[in-house]
Design a protein around this motif. Sequence first.
Motif, PDB file in Angstrom:
ATOM      1  N   LEU A  91       0.855  -1.181   0.000  1.00  0.00           N
ATOM      2  CA  LEU A  91       0.000   0.000   0.000  1.00  0.00           C
ATOM      3  C   LEU A  91       0.899   1.242   0.000  1.00  0.00           C
ATOM      4  O   LEU A  91       1.955   1.238   0.646  1.00  0.00           O
ATOM      5  N   THR A  97      -2.147   8.147   7.995  1.00  0.00           N
ATOM      6  CA  THR A  97      -1.540   7.176   8.902  1.00  0.00           C
ATOM      7  C   THR A  97      -0.543   7.827   9.852  1.00  0.00           C
ATOM      8  O   THR A  97      -0.182   7.257  10.880  1.00  0.00           O
ATOM      9  N   ASP A 120       5.103  -3.901  14.263  1.00  0.00           N
ATOM     10  CA  ASP A 120       4.321  -3.264  13.186  1.00  0.00           C
ATOM     11  C   ASP A 120       3.646  -4.412  12.436  1.00  0.00           C
ATOM     12  O   ASP A 120       4.290  -5.141  11.688  1.00  0.00           O
ATOM     13  N   CYS A 122       0.914  -6.123   9.858  1.00  0.00           N
ATOM     14  CA  CYS A 122       0.438  -5.755   8.506  1.00  0.00           C
ATOM     15  C   CYS A 122       1.321  -4.591   8.033  1.00  0.00           C
ATOM     16  O   CYS A 122       0.843  -3.507   7.698  1.00  0.00           O
ATOM     17  N   ALA A 123       2.618  -4.840   8.033  1.00  0.00           N
ATOM     18  CA  ALA A 123       3.592  -3.757   7.888  1.00  0.00           C
ATOM     19  C   ALA A 123       3.610  -3.108   6.502  1.00  0.00           C
ATOM     20  O   ALA A 123       3.929  -1.934   6.375  1.00  0.00           O
ATOM     21  N   GLY A 124       3.306  -3.873   5.445  1.00  0.00           N
ATOM     22  CA  GLY A 124       3.373  -3.307   4.092  1.00  0.00           C
ATOM     23  C   GLY A 124       4.766  -2.751   3.827  1.00  0.00           C
ATOM     24  O   GLY A 124       5.775  -3.446   4.017  1.00  0.00           O
ATOM     25  N   CYS A 127       6.296   1.529   6.727  1.00  0.00           N
ATOM     26  CA  CYS A 127       6.370   2.962   7.032  1.00  0.00           C
ATOM     27  C   CYS A 127       6.070   3.288   8.495  1.00  0.00           C
ATOM     28  O   CYS A 127       6.740   4.153   9.078  1.00  0.00           O
ATOM     29  N   ILE A 128       5.094   2.608   9.095  1.00  0.00           N
ATOM     30  CA  ILE A 128       4.723   2.976  10.472  1.00  0.00           C
ATOM     31  C   ILE A 128       5.877   2.654  11.426  1.00  0.00           C
ATOM     32  O   ILE A 128       6.368   3.528  12.147  1.00  0.00           O
ATOM     33  N   ASN A 191      -2.057  -0.916  10.875  1.00  0.00           N
ATOM     34  CA  ASN A 191      -3.027  -0.317   9.956  1.00  0.00           C
ATOM     35  C   ASN A 191      -3.512  -1.475   9.073  1.00  0.00           C
ATOM     36  O   ASN A 191      -3.033  -1.654   7.969  1.00  0.00           O
ATOM     37  N   PRO A 192      -4.419  -2.295   9.630  1.00  0.00           N
ATOM     38  CA  PRO A 192      -4.797  -3.500   8.880  1.00  0.00           C
ATOM     39  C   PRO A 192      -5.734  -3.140   7.719  1.00  0.00           C
ATOM     40  O   PRO A 192      -6.232  -2.021   7.653  1.00  0.00           O
ATOM     41  N   PRO A 193      -5.973  -4.087   6.812  1.00  0.00           N
ATOM     42  CA  PRO A 193      -6.947  -3.810   5.749  1.00  0.00           C
ATOM     43  C   PRO A 193      -8.311  -3.576   6.399  1.00  0.00           C
ATOM     44  O   PRO A 193      -8.699  -4.347   7.267  1.00  0.00           O
ATOM     45  N   ALA A 215      -4.121  -5.702   0.949  1.00  0.00           N
ATOM     46  CA  ALA A 215      -3.844  -4.641   1.917  1.00  0.00           C
ATOM     47  C   ALA A 215      -5.068  -3.760   2.164  1.00  0.00           C
ATOM     48  O   ALA A 215      -5.044  -2.883   3.021  1.00  0.00           O
TER      49      ALA A 215
HETATM   50  N1  GLN Z   1       1.355  -0.420   7.359  1.00  0.00           N
HETATM   51  C1  GLN Z   1       1.281  -0.034   5.990  1.00  0.00           C
HETATM   52  C2  GLN Z   1       0.713   1.366   5.864  1.00  0.00           C
HETATM   53  O1  GLN Z   1       0.172   1.881   6.787  1.00  0.00           O
HETATM   54  C3  GLN Z   1       0.440  -1.035   5.176  1.00  0.00           C
HETATM   55  C4  GLN Z   1      -0.977  -1.154   5.633  1.00  0.00           C
HETATM   56  C5  GLN Z   1      -1.723  -2.233   4.900  1.00  0.00           C
HETATM   57  O2  GLN Z   1      -1.155  -2.928   4.050  1.00  0.00           O
HETATM   58  N2  GLN Z   1      -2.982  -2.368   5.203  1.00  0.00           N
HETATM   59  O3  GLN Z   1       0.816   1.994   4.845  1.00  0.00           O
END
Ligand code: GLN
Length: 284
Positions: A91, A97, A120, A122-124, A127-128, A191-193, A215
Amino acid sequence: MTYGRLWKEGVEMLVSAEVAEPEENAWILFEFVFGIDRAHYFLRREEEAPEEKRLLYRELLARRGAHVPVQYLTGFAWFMGLKFFVDGSVLIPRQDTETLAEEVLKEVSAGKESSLKVLDLCAGSGCIGIGVANCLAKRGVSAALTEADISEAALATARKNGDYHGIACEYVRSDLFSELNGRRYDYILSNPPYIETSAVETLMEEVKNHEPRLALDGGGDGLFFYRRIAKESRAYLEEKGRLFLEIGYDQGEAVKELLTAEGFCDVRVVKDLAGKPRVVKAHI
Ligand code: GLN
């Protein structure tokens, strides 16, 4: 062809493709390809542009015209003042965020910790966690950071970002907590889906056709991951651990209820600068 003509051509192309903010997007691609920012453009617009760069510029404009997000074309996005590499596996970091990250940092300044274990989830792009760890380091607080995601490709991108910013992290491929057995954290950030499955189709083309569904899609009512996190996260939190979740603007009460039902204390909904509910935070 001159830079002036090319710039104009870019804007016209994006206007006709109905891309939002066509001028802003054309500037980003123009500067990315030619290495000329706005101020220098005005000094150099009568100059001829090199042929191979012209081709690349037009190719990127065509892809932007097909609604590929500009950050996937340039390969990066900004978050908390830091540059993050992005690609189609993650994402694109949103400014929204940053509210979550700010809440975490407020809690830390209130405390006396000198080191923290941070997950962190669902880190993607990472960034967080990376953004928070970077700020903590500046305050003399060291973070033992774990970046967890179900996607191997996303973790590879998160690793690239962690390395780029010199943040030491552990990267774990995990379906939420499935591979985190035995670990405990002071802070769990996620920051989950959270988009309802049926609403995904109503999102902008850039999002629904190019950002990873994995995501975005939070199940039928958008709460699938909050339900699981509410149930499972206690076992992964230290005694005084805290949980911070980003939420959709209309999910504050529902997520608060889920956490309260699982015995979390001091469950609070935090609003963003626009006054919309954006984060739920809680203590174990
Ligand atoms: N943590 C990442 C972000 O906030 C990805 C979140 C996600 O994939 N839902 O951008």
